[in-house]
Design an enzyme around this catalytic site. Sequence first.
Site, PDB file in Angstrom:
ATOM      1  N   LYS A 162     -32.406  -7.990  -6.674  1.00 17.36           N
ATOM      2  CA  LYS A 162     -33.072  -9.302  -6.698  1.00 17.36           C
ATOM      3  C   LYS A 162     -32.270 -10.260  -7.576  1.00 17.36           C
ATOM      4  O   LYS A 162     -31.344  -9.841  -8.268  1.00 17.36           O
ATOM      5  CB  LYS A 162     -34.504  -9.152  -7.207  1.00 17.36           C
TER       6      LYS A 162
ATOM      7  N   TYR B  70     -22.170 -31.190 -31.483  1.00 18.21           N
ATOM      8  CA  TYR B  70     -23.411 -31.963 -31.617  1.00 18.21           C
ATOM      9  C   TYR B  70     -24.216 -31.487 -32.821  1.00 18.21           C
ATOM     10  O   TYR B  70     -24.358 -30.288 -33.054  1.00 18.21           O
ATOM     11  CB  TYR B  70     -24.277 -31.795 -30.369  1.00 18.21           C
TER      12      TYR B  70
HETATM   13  C1  LIG Z   1     -40.794  -3.468  -9.777  1.00 23.45           C
HETATM   14  C2  LIG Z   1     -39.449  -3.360 -10.386  1.00 23.45           C
HETATM   15  N1  LIG Z   1     -38.766  -2.213 -10.278  1.00 23.45           N
HETATM   16  C3  LIG Z   1     -37.537  -2.056 -10.823  1.00 23.45           C
HETATM   17  C4  LIG Z   1     -36.947  -3.082 -11.540  1.00 23.45           C
HETATM   18  C5  LIG Z   1     -35.589  -2.869 -12.163  1.00 23.45           C
HETATM   19  O1  LIG Z   1     -35.718  -2.894 -13.566  1.00 23.45           O
HETATM   20  P1  LIG Z   1     -34.451  -2.693 -14.514  1.00 23.45           P
HETATM   21  O2  LIG Z   1     -33.545  -3.849 -14.254  1.00 23.45           O
HETATM   22  O3  LIG Z   1     -35.025  -2.731 -15.894  1.00 23.45           O
HETATM   23  O4  LIG Z   1     -33.845  -1.404 -14.149  1.00 23.45           O
HETATM   24  C6  LIG Z   1     -37.632  -4.289 -11.689  1.00 23.45           C
HETATM   25  C7  LIG Z   1     -37.027  -5.373 -12.463  1.00 23.45           C
HETATM   26  O5  LIG Z   1     -37.611  -6.170 -13.098  1.00 23.45           O
HETATM   27  C8  LIG Z   1     -38.915  -4.436 -11.100  1.00 23.45           C
HETATM   28  O6  LIG Z   1     -39.601  -5.576 -11.217  1.00 23.45           O
END
Ligand SMILES: Cc1ncc(COP(=O)(O)O)c(C=O)c1O
Length: 355
Positions: A34, A251
Amino acid sequence: MRPIFATISSQALQHNLAVVKQHVTTAKIMAVVKANAYGHGLIDVAHALHEADGFATLNISEAIDLREAGIEKPILLLEGTFGEDALRIAASFEISVVVHQSEQLKLIANAKLARPVNIYLKMNSGMNRLGFRPSVFKVVFDQLSSSHNVANITLMTHFATADEEVGIAEPLKRFEEVTKAISAPKSLANSATILRYPEAHADWVRPGIMLYGASPVSSMLATAFDLQPAMQLNSEVIAVQTIEKGESVGYGNTFTASKQMKIGIVACGYADGYPRHAPSGTPIAVSGQLTKTLGRVSMDMLYCDLTDLSDVGLGSSVELWGNTVSVDTVAEASGTVGYELLCAVAPRVPMKVVE
Ligand SMILES: Cc1ncc(COP(=O)(O)O)c(C=O)c1O
């Protein structure tokens, strides 16, 4: 062309996937891609991680992009679908969906789908973000099992404290108590759970951050888990200033020299995704030598100390994060986590994939 660029290493991604494999002996691996693969590029990462058993993302459009890029493995939408159109598309592209609340149950019950859809039924085991409470979980499972729109069901939860001292014992117990009577595959583990709690690996693990080579546990460096950074963020010194004792940079004049100093102006700012909150003293490397940032990060530039470095000046290479400066140390100095910095690299930063 400004000299800033990010390099994504396929070899590091594959190495980190192999680290996941070493930890999980039998579970299948659903690589979490994602947020544009945590800022690394969705399709490039999916190709580099072709040995993963599946991919998890958020938007139906990303899932379709993966299918159109030739990814035939299971794909999961971690928040499920929003509306019937998306559910129909998910079914026709054989994309699995998380079901975490009652509206989605209604949608599945009433939709006209080309074929039944695979479901990850999510339990709220204590994080209070997504999922059905344990008390109703079995009833929901039974309802979905009898739907002609549902193919396979995997039982799923997500832990709020896998990376914290308190761990996952309580929510794991809640999940197991309800699911032990249900014969279905299970998926519980994010990166921290994979590394710390083998008892929760179950059938499908969902690693995200560890695939990208950053640490899921803020008190530990990624190298302690044998992870390699998949992203290098590089730029160059585009100007040099010599300042006298009592003079300031940037700044707000937030850094004032206590002696004569040589300052490098680096083409990277918060509009590139570098955190504006990084204070003076945040680690940065120039020509491979560790030094520190000075003053306040600007939109397009930041400042670093070249005073005691050898053979550096205009055009010297700068590593904002990568192999010499871990993204976790920049994040820690800035009061955040590596996840946020990696995801925030701006679209204006050219990205190239290397072996
Ligand atoms: C439902 C779910 N599973 C797995 C993950 C992967 O987590 P990580 O990046 O901590 O391994 C996420 C990430 O936020 C998640 O929302």
